[in-house]
Design a protein around this motif. Structure first.
Motif, mmCIF file in Angstrom:
data_model
loop_
_atom_site.group_PDB
_atom_site.id
_atom_site.type_symbol
_atom_site.label_atom_id
_atom_site.label_comp_id
_atom_site.label_asym_id
_atom_site.label_seq_id
_atom_site.Cartn_x
_atom_site.Cartn_y
_atom_site.Cartn_z
ATOM 1 N N HIS A 1 0.873 -1.029 0.208
ATOM 2 C CA HIS A 1 0.001 0.043 -0.039
ATOM 3 C C HIS A 1 0.809 1.303 0.012
ATOM 4 O O HIS A 1 0.509 2.287 -0.603
ATOM 5 C CB HIS A 1 -1.137 -0.031 1.276
ATOM 6 N N VAL A 2 2.161 1.229 0.564
ATOM 7 C CA VAL A 2 3.038 2.312 0.409
ATOM 8 C C VAL A 2 3.373 2.521 -1.097
ATOM 9 O O VAL A 2 3.744 3.757 -1.402
ATOM 10 C CB VAL A 2 4.310 2.176 1.569
ATOM 11 N N VAL A 3 3.897 1.326 -1.505
ATOM 12 C CA VAL A 3 4.263 1.600 -2.918
ATOM 13 C C VAL A 3 3.368 1.956 -3.817
ATOM 14 O O VAL A 3 3.400 2.883 -4.747
ATOM 15 C CB VAL A 3 4.737 0.258 -3.531
ATOM 16 N N MET A 4 2.112 1.652 -3.602
ATOM 17 C CA MET A 4 1.104 2.121 -4.464
ATOM 18 C C MET A 4 0.759 3.617 -4.231
ATOM 19 O O MET A 4 0.112 4.534 -5.017
ATOM 20 C CB MET A 4 -0.494 1.259 -4.379
ATOM 21 N N SER A 5 0.678 3.940 -2.999
ATOM 22 C CA SER A 5 0.487 5.579 -2.345
ATOM 23 C C SER A 5 1.543 6.398 -3.129
ATOM 24 O O SER A 5 1.328 7.653 -3.648
ATOM 25 C CB SER A 5 0.609 5.413 -0.918
ATOM 26 N N MET A 6 2.666 5.916 -3.368
ATOM 27 C CA MET A 6 3.920 6.516 -3.916
ATOM 28 C C MET A 6 3.565 6.723 -5.266
ATOM 29 O O MET A 6 3.973 7.745 -6.062
ATOM 30 C CB MET A 6 5.300 5.689 -3.624
#
Length: 249
Positions: free
Chosen positions: A43-48
């Motif tokens: 989810h952090v990767v996709m938020s970035m």
């Protein structure tokens, strides 16, 4: 069963491992990572990715802004921004449109684009993860309370927690505190539940009827992505209205 991840999850983490080495075990436990040595949850990767995509669109548009001959994309953005500013004026109060526009617009764009990722089988919407939605709801909670304190002063803002009858403060203060904290839970779970449910249902129907349902489901998904972003910012604006109007309570 292995939880599905986005197409960037493994490549980004392998790149980070190549650059910085493997992450520690304690770090992985804190972030809930199950793959050895990985640095970032999906989810952090996709938020970035949301931030990168929005920047990739807006930065070139900003460089081509023109007062004399605005392009079609600029006109669309101006229409959206003007409409959102007017909405803030109506919900929060006159004179607050320009003041809160950057924050509200930032929330709306991030949530909408994040929701849209749920339409693609190779991506995972960051808003379908409770860590992301709680981060958003806590941000909104802190923002409207800080605005309320700065607008009214700490003492006057705190006084509205006592309710209309001062001698019932011992009853009203705990109730008000609980109701405000419940907003964090309400905002986060509403967004998470709807996007997670829509993404799961879309995946199931796509697997069952891959050549029949994709386009209708994508249309429904776009509407759902817009609706959930709209609900989130509307509730945030309602909380801002209560914060800046605390002296009237």
């Amino acid at each position: 069963m292995e939880h599905p991840v986005s197409f960037l999850y493994h490549p980004i983490n392998k790149l980070l491992i190549a650059l910085f080495g493997e992450s520690g075990q304690r770090y992985q436990e804190l972030l809930g990572l199950h793959e050895a040595g990985y640095w970032l949850p999906d989810h952090v990767v996709m938020s970035m990715l949301v931030v990168v995509l929005v920047a990739a669109v807006l930065i070139p548009v900003n460089r081509r802004l023109s007062i004399e001959s605005p392009g079609k994309l600029q006109q669309i953005f101006e229409l959206l921004i003007t409409g959102l500013e007017d909405l803030i004026e109506d919900v929060v109060g006159h004179g607050f449109g320009k003041r809160f526009l950057p924050f509200i617009m930032g929330l709306a764009v991030f949530i909408f684009v994040g929701n849209i990722f749920g339409l693609f089988y190779f991506a995972q919407p960051p808003t379908a993860n409770p860590n992301t939605t709680f981060a958003l709801s806590i941000t909104a909670f802190l923002f409207y309370n800080i605005v309320g304190i700065r607008h009214n002063g700490l003492i006057k803002y705190a006084a509205h927690f006592m309710g209309p009858v001062w001698w019932l403060f011992f009853l009203m203060v705990p109730i008000e505190i609980i109701s405000h904290l419940a907003r964090i839970l309400s905002l986060a779970l509403r967004l998470f539940g709807n996007i997670f449910g829509e993404h799961t249902a879309t995946g199931i129907f796509f697997a069952m009827f891959p050549f029949v349902l994709p386009w209708p489901m994508m249309g429904l998904g776009i509407f759902g992505a817009f609706l959930q972003a709209f609900i989130f910012i509307m509730l945030t604006m309602a909380y801002l209205n209560g914060a800046v109007g605390a002296e009237e309570h």
